[in-house]
Motif scaffolding. Sequence first.
Motif, mmCIF file in Angstrom:
data_model
loop_
_atom_site.group_PDB
_atom_site.id
_atom_site.type_symbol
_atom_site.label_atom_id
_atom_site.label_comp_id
_atom_site.label_asym_id
_atom_site.label_seq_id
_atom_site.Cartn_x
_atom_site.Cartn_y
_atom_site.Cartn_z
ATOM 1 N N GLN A 267 -6.362 -6.340 -3.675
ATOM 2 C CA GLN A 267 -7.190 -5.139 -3.525
ATOM 3 C C GLN A 267 -7.415 -4.825 -2.037
ATOM 4 O O GLN A 267 -7.306 -3.676 -1.607
ATOM 5 N N ASP B 98 -5.522 -5.645 0.398
ATOM 6 C CA ASP B 98 -4.238 -5.178 0.913
ATOM 7 C C ASP B 98 -4.034 -3.691 0.583
ATOM 8 O O ASP B 98 -3.611 -2.901 1.430
ATOM 9 N N ALA B 99 -4.386 -3.320 -0.656
ATOM 10 C CA ALA B 99 -4.222 -1.918 -1.081
ATOM 11 C C ALA B 99 -5.110 -0.994 -0.248
ATOM 12 O O ALA B 99 -4.693 0.094 0.166
ATOM 13 N N ILE B 100 -6.351 -1.439 0.028
ATOM 14 C CA ILE B 100 -7.278 -0.608 0.818
ATOM 15 C C ILE B 100 -6.713 -0.392 2.222
ATOM 16 O O ILE B 100 -6.645 0.730 2.725
ATOM 17 N N SER C 112 -3.647 -0.622 3.200
ATOM 18 C CA SER C 112 -2.421 0.178 3.145
ATOM 19 C C SER C 112 -2.717 1.666 2.997
ATOM 20 O O SER C 112 -1.887 2.507 3.338
ATOM 21 N N SER C 113 -3.893 1.998 2.438
ATOM 22 C CA SER C 113 -4.232 3.414 2.239
ATOM 23 C C SER C 113 -4.792 4.066 3.508
ATOM 24 O O SER C 113 -5.117 5.247 3.509
ATOM 25 N N THR D 20 -10.463 5.305 -0.615
ATOM 26 C CA THR D 20 -10.784 4.674 -1.905
ATOM 27 C C THR D 20 -10.031 5.350 -3.048
ATOM 28 O O THR D 20 -9.569 4.690 -3.969
ATOM 29 N N SER E 90 -6.466 4.084 -2.929
ATOM 30 C CA SER E 90 -6.223 2.675 -3.295
ATOM 31 C C SER E 90 -6.830 2.329 -4.651
ATOM 32 O O SER E 90 -6.760 1.178 -5.092
ATOM 33 N N THR F 87 -10.006 2.180 -5.471
ATOM 34 C CA THR F 87 -11.139 1.259 -5.317
ATOM 35 C C THR F 87 -12.423 2.075 -5.140
ATOM 36 O O THR F 87 -12.398 3.302 -5.193
#
Length: 474
Positions: A377, A379-381, A383-384, A405, A408, A410
């Motif tokens: 998670q 990592d996804a944030i 990356s966004s 958010t 990603s 989140t």
Amino acid sequence: MAMFENLSDRLSDTLKKISGKASLSEANIQDSLREVRMALLEADVALPVVKDFIEQVKQRALGQEVNRSLNPGQQFLKIVQAELEKVMGEQNESLNLAAQPPAIILMAGLQGAGKTTSAAKLSRYLGEREKKKVMVVSADVYRPAAIEQLKTLAGEVGAEFFPSDISQKPVAIVNAAIDSAKKKFVDVLIVDTAGRLAVDDEMMAEIKQIHAAANPIETLFVIDAMIGQDAVNTAKAFNDALPLTGVILTKVDGDARGGAALSVRQITGKPIKFLGVGEKTDALEPFHPERIASRILGMGDVMSLIEDVERKVDKKKADKLAQKIAKGKGFDLEDLRDQLQQMNNMGGMAGLMDKLPGMGNMAQMVQQQNVTSQFDQMDAIISSMTPKERRNPDILNGSRKRRITVGSGTTIQDLNRLLKQHKQMGKMMKKMKGKGMQNMMRGLGGAMGGGMGGGPGGSMPPMGGLPPGGFPRR
């Protein structure tokens, strides 16, 4: 490592009770030994091995060794540890490759034990860590899929592959491979052989012929740890037929009991040389009895952890980060992502915790809280975000946060928590001069005097900047 989980829990509890006692009576010792015996039998350790082990510990514990010591409880623990090491072989026995090249390694074992995968893992290990040029060949003429599998894996691990097919005789394949290995100046030739579902005379006759033709310097028996007691019996049957030099125990990550690892050495007289600890081609570890004994007793395995760090941490990135922080530039979100990836390379948070003294239970907690998905998670944030935002998180205002958010999947709370963790880790990096993962693990190695289940001996830096109390449950 899942292996020994149950045994480790049982023994830690038993030994914790006794290790605090200021004096030990014969009754105390007998009670503890009864519990240790039960724990070993439940872990599927072979009965003769358990009997010998308990007898040895008893002789030493009831002798002068314990009564005369200042801390009898701790002394008893040391005896158990020493005897565990002895059962498993006292020290790591490496491969003997001192032969006129090519040094030949023959892989033997039942079908499904993991011979072909182990041959590939061993090729990678020898190539990367021993800088050897390796060739692999399959003498399994019964399963075309086995030959194909070895070919694919050889490509993955950068080993030479000597082609063979099902119309050939195994001995002819081996002879041709040896000729080719000599011409190509190969250091090590690994021969994969056919397995059967059970030990049978035909199979034994064939592998004896292959052994005679290859004259290998190492004959490794590959067994699946998950078959417990049967693993040891099979090893004994092979050992009677072939001059085995060692054992590779596979699938230890799936076996929570660990009985095979504790029985093989004593029953066959042959050392376990490697453990297969997962699916990937780098999941092969040299077997160190002293480290495994320490792990079983809940005392961690800092040596393996430090070796892991040395091998898996990207030195260039670590130096770059150190220079950056030395120049007064902060620790940004790109750097945080790098650190998370490096931690994942080392088996993630649970993998690290597992090797730290007194942290075995923490590893289970971490797994339950599913920290890996938290890392994903984070990592996804990151990356966004735009590169500018990663380098300078202070510019994140309300609308930027909303965009990140949504991108990603989140919430704003997830993002704010990440930013808080990043700040904490930034402070820690400053203190450690930016060396990151490497220094952190070194620090842990030093700080962990590691009492029995008593947790760290020193103060532990916040792992990866985790908030106090770990992650909140989701």
